[in-house]
Design a protein around this motif. Structure first.
Motif, mmCIF file in Angstrom:
data_model
loop_
_atom_site.group_PDB
_atom_site.id
_atom_site.type_symbol
_atom_site.label_atom_id
_atom_site.label_comp_id
_atom_site.label_asym_id
_atom_site.label_seq_id
_atom_site.Cartn_x
_atom_site.Cartn_y
_atom_site.Cartn_z
ATOM 1 N N ILE A 214 1.048 -1.309 -0.155
ATOM 2 C CA ILE A 214 0.019 -0.144 0.212
ATOM 3 C C ILE A 214 1.088 1.336 -0.032
ATOM 4 C CG2 ILE A 214 -1.459 1.333 1.467
ATOM 5 C CD1 ILE A 214 -3.050 -1.146 2.155
ATOM 6 N N GLN A 215 1.740 1.265 0.811
ATOM 7 C CA GLN A 215 2.886 2.348 0.737
ATOM 8 C C GLN A 215 3.616 2.386 -0.569
ATOM 9 O OE1 GLN A 215 5.595 1.285 3.872
ATOM 10 N NE2 GLN A 215 4.194 1.680 5.750
ATOM 11 N N TRP A 216 3.897 1.302 -1.199
ATOM 12 C CA TRP A 216 4.675 1.483 -2.446
ATOM 13 C C TRP A 216 3.640 1.947 -3.470
ATOM 14 C CZ3 TRP A 216 8.438 2.233 -4.982
ATOM 15 C CH2 TRP A 216 8.877 1.789 -6.126
ATOM 16 N N ALA A 217 2.136 1.512 -3.489
ATOM 17 C CA ALA A 217 1.309 2.180 -4.487
ATOM 18 C C ALA A 217 1.120 3.403 -4.339
ATOM 19 C CB ALA A 217 -0.001 1.358 -4.246
ATOM 20 N N ALA A 218 1.099 4.058 -2.946
ATOM 21 C CA ALA A 218 0.916 5.626 -2.864
ATOM 22 C C ALA A 218 2.164 6.197 -3.305
ATOM 23 C CB ALA A 218 0.648 5.719 -1.249
ATOM 24 N N LEU A 219 3.256 5.729 -3.260
ATOM 25 C CA LEU A 219 4.339 6.303 -3.752
ATOM 26 C C LEU A 219 4.412 6.511 -5.180
ATOM 27 C CD1 LEU A 219 7.599 5.053 -1.684
ATOM 28 C CD2 LEU A 219 6.717 7.344 -1.829
ATOM 29 N N ILE A 220 3.925 5.360 -5.871
ATOM 30 C CA ILE A 220 3.846 5.409 -7.355
ATOM 31 C C ILE A 220 2.804 6.355 -7.660
ATOM 32 C CG2 ILE A 220 2.998 3.952 -9.393
ATOM 33 C CD1 ILE A 220 4.111 1.436 -7.946
ATOM 34 N N VAL A 221 1.761 6.634 -7.095
ATOM 35 C CA VAL A 221 0.633 7.639 -7.635
ATOM 36 C C VAL A 221 1.174 8.910 -7.287
ATOM 37 C CG1 VAL A 221 -1.734 8.577 -6.743
ATOM 38 C CG2 VAL A 221 -1.380 5.804 -7.120
ATOM 39 N N LEU A 222 1.787 9.083 -6.162
ATOM 40 C CA LEU A 222 2.463 10.503 -5.791
ATOM 41 C C LEU A 222 3.605 10.849 -6.627
ATOM 42 C CD1 LEU A 222 2.540 12.677 -3.846
ATOM 43 C CD2 LEU A 222 4.381 11.549 -2.550
ATOM 44 N N LEU A 223 4.387 10.120 -7.220
ATOM 45 C CA LEU A 223 5.560 10.368 -8.182
ATOM 46 C C LEU A 223 5.005 10.293 -9.279
ATOM 47 C CD1 LEU A 223 8.308 7.971 -6.993
ATOM 48 C CD2 LEU A 223 8.262 10.620 -6.701
ATOM 49 N N THR A 224 3.891 9.761 -9.650
ATOM 50 C CA THR A 224 3.275 9.844 -11.252
ATOM 51 C C THR A 224 2.521 11.262 -11.395
ATOM 52 O OG1 THR A 224 3.241 7.544 -11.311
ATOM 53 C CG2 THR A 224 1.600 8.843 -12.895
ATOM 54 N N ALA A 225 1.974 11.637 -10.222
ATOM 55 C CA ALA A 225 1.331 12.826 -10.095
ATOM 56 C C ALA A 225 2.179 13.883 -10.137
ATOM 57 C CB ALA A 225 0.239 13.122 -8.833
ATOM 58 N N VAL A 226 3.289 14.023 -9.759
ATOM 59 C CA VAL A 226 4.367 14.935 -9.761
ATOM 60 C C VAL A 226 4.776 15.024 -11.352
ATOM 61 C CG1 VAL A 226 6.729 15.572 -9.200
ATOM 62 C CG2 VAL A 226 5.283 14.734 -7.497
ATOM 63 N N GLY A 227 4.997 13.763 -11.639
ATOM 64 C CA GLY A 227 5.330 13.787 -13.144
ATOM 65 C C GLY A 227 4.283 14.420 -14.238
ATOM 66 N N PHE A 228 2.982 14.260 -13.928
ATOM 67 C CA PHE A 228 1.938 14.610 -14.733
ATOM 68 C C PHE A 228 1.800 16.519 -14.590
ATOM 69 C CE2 PHE A 228 -0.440 10.758 -15.330
ATOM 70 C CZ PHE A 228 -0.774 10.696 -16.562
ATOM 71 N N ILE A 229 2.129 16.622 -13.384
ATOM 72 C CA ILE A 229 2.028 18.264 -13.184
ATOM 73 C C ILE A 229 3.135 18.927 -13.764
ATOM 74 C CG2 ILE A 229 2.213 19.966 -11.329
ATOM 75 C CD1 ILE A 229 0.605 17.905 -9.545
ATOM 76 N N THR A 230 4.417 18.218 -13.644
ATOM 77 C CA THR A 230 5.634 18.934 -14.276
ATOM 78 C C THR A 230 5.849 18.566 -15.901
ATOM 79 O OG1 THR A 230 6.992 16.954 -13.651
ATOM 80 C CG2 THR A 230 6.874 18.835 -12.124
ATOM 81 N N VAL A 231 5.207 17.515 -16.387
ATOM 82 C CA VAL A 231 5.295 16.820 -17.677
ATOM 83 C C VAL A 231 6.501 16.638 -17.993
ATOM 84 C CG1 VAL A 231 4.904 17.398 -20.063
ATOM 85 C CG2 VAL A 231 3.454 18.559 -18.440
ATOM 86 N N LEU A 240 12.594 5.505 -13.343
ATOM 87 C CA LEU A 240 12.929 5.537 -12.030
ATOM 88 C C LEU A 240 12.005 4.522 -11.321
ATOM 89 C CD1 LEU A 240 14.125 5.965 -9.298
ATOM 90 C CD2 LEU A 240 12.690 8.062 -9.079
ATOM 91 N N LEU A 241 10.608 4.701 -11.501
ATOM 92 C CA LEU A 241 9.586 3.636 -11.214
ATOM 93 C C LEU A 241 9.659 2.527 -11.726
ATOM 94 C CD1 LEU A 241 6.402 5.932 -10.867
ATOM 95 C CD2 LEU A 241 7.952 5.115 -8.934
ATOM 96 N N GLY A 242 10.141 2.277 -13.150
ATOM 97 C CA GLY A 242 10.387 0.927 -13.503
ATOM 98 C C GLY A 242 11.653 0.115 -13.044
ATOM 99 N N HIS A 243 12.509 0.885 -12.846
ATOM 100 C CA HIS A 243 13.546 0.055 -12.498
ATOM 101 C C HIS A 243 13.487 -0.088 -10.829
ATOM 102 C CE1 HIS A 243 16.467 0.767 -15.697
ATOM 103 N NE2 HIS A 243 16.245 1.885 -15.703
ATOM 104 N N SER A 244 12.864 0.652 -10.174
ATOM 105 C CA SER A 244 12.607 0.340 -8.717
ATOM 106 C C SER A 244 11.468 -0.895 -8.639
ATOM 107 C CB SER A 244 11.861 1.636 -8.145
ATOM 108 O OG SER A 244 12.762 2.758 -8.044
#
Length: 254
Positions: A214-231, A240-244
């Motif tokens: 659940i913690q890992w899923a939350a990190l994925i969503v959070l980092l993906t959201a940052v990616g969407f916002i910053t493009v 990064l998420l792929g390698h992780s």
């Protein structure tokens, strides 16, 4: 409610699942970051391709409010497939073989049958989610012609009931898809297994490490959201998420 996974052993021969430490998600990100910069060229190419594809989908859906939000969810559903080539890069590196974007594509094509089956299943889920969202949008919005800005500004106002129902349904769907794909795609890149076995193994690993995953899923969503916002940030965050995720798979499965 307790989930009993032993019944899977009656139908699938699954590898043993390890219990991992509570701080594992942070360690996976650290190791993924190191791995990313071990072969930044091909990794960032995957990040760039996925970012361009995501931007294209969002640009096509920007004039249709429900399609815009649904496409973001669909991206999260299908993005794990885009990381398949990244898993091949890490596999090549661990085996001491030269890493390159072209070679990762070749290795990816060698196991395309099982990945295609999994991709088809995820695509069907994404299509079903799009249809569900369209029906839900029609029910709550009653055929109103709503702009994207008006739609987003009213999500926590006039259309709060829609937001609650849509978010709850999306969460349940995302939870199921995450359970089935958390480690199944890197497993297909690493072992000679079929996609159903890989998904069942992923489901078991998620079930037996609920809090950590659940913690890992939350990190994925959070980092993906940052990616969407910053493009542009998604170009780095995606690989990064792929390698992780590769290291998550290695820690969770013997």
């Amino acid at each position: 409610m307790s989930v009993h996974m032993a019944v899977l052993d009656q139908h699938f021969t699954l590898p043993k699942i390890r219990k991992v430490a509570a701080n594992s998600p942070v360690l996976w990100l650290q190791r993924g970051w190191t791995d990313l910069w071990a072969h930044p060229g091909p990794s960032l190419v995957y990040g760039l391709l996925v970012t361009l594809m995501g931007a294209l989908v969002l640009s096509l859906a920007i004039n249709n409010p429900y399609l815009f939000t649904t496409s973001i969810t669909g991206f999260l559903l299908l993005a794990p497939l885009g990381a398949a080539g990244i898993y091949e890069l890490t596999s090549e590196r661990e085996e001491g073989r030269p890493t390159s974007f072209v070679q990762s594509i070749r290795d990816l094509l060698a196991n395309m049958g099982q990945l295609a089956f999994l991709g088809l299943a995820l695509a069907m889920v994404a299509i079903a989610w799009e249809r569900f969202s369209a029906i839900l949008f029609a029910i709550f919005y009653g055929g109103q012609d709503v702009s994207l800005s008006g739609y987003l500004s009213s999500l926590i106002g006039e259309f709060l009931p829609f937001t609650i129902v849509w978010s709850l349904a999306g969460f349940l769907l995302a939870f199921l898809v995450f359970g089935l794909t958390a480690i199944s795609i890197p497993m297909l890149a690493d072992r000679e297994v079929d996609s159903v076995t890989a998904m069942m193994c992923s489901l078991r690993a998620t079930s037996e490490n609920r809090v950590v995953m659940i913690q890992w899923a939350a990190l994925i969503v959070l980092l993906t959201a940052v990616g969407f916002i910053t493009v542009i940030g998604l170009i780095v965050i995606f690989p990064l998420l792929g390698h992780s995720t590769w290291y998550a798979y290695k820690d969770l499965v013997e």
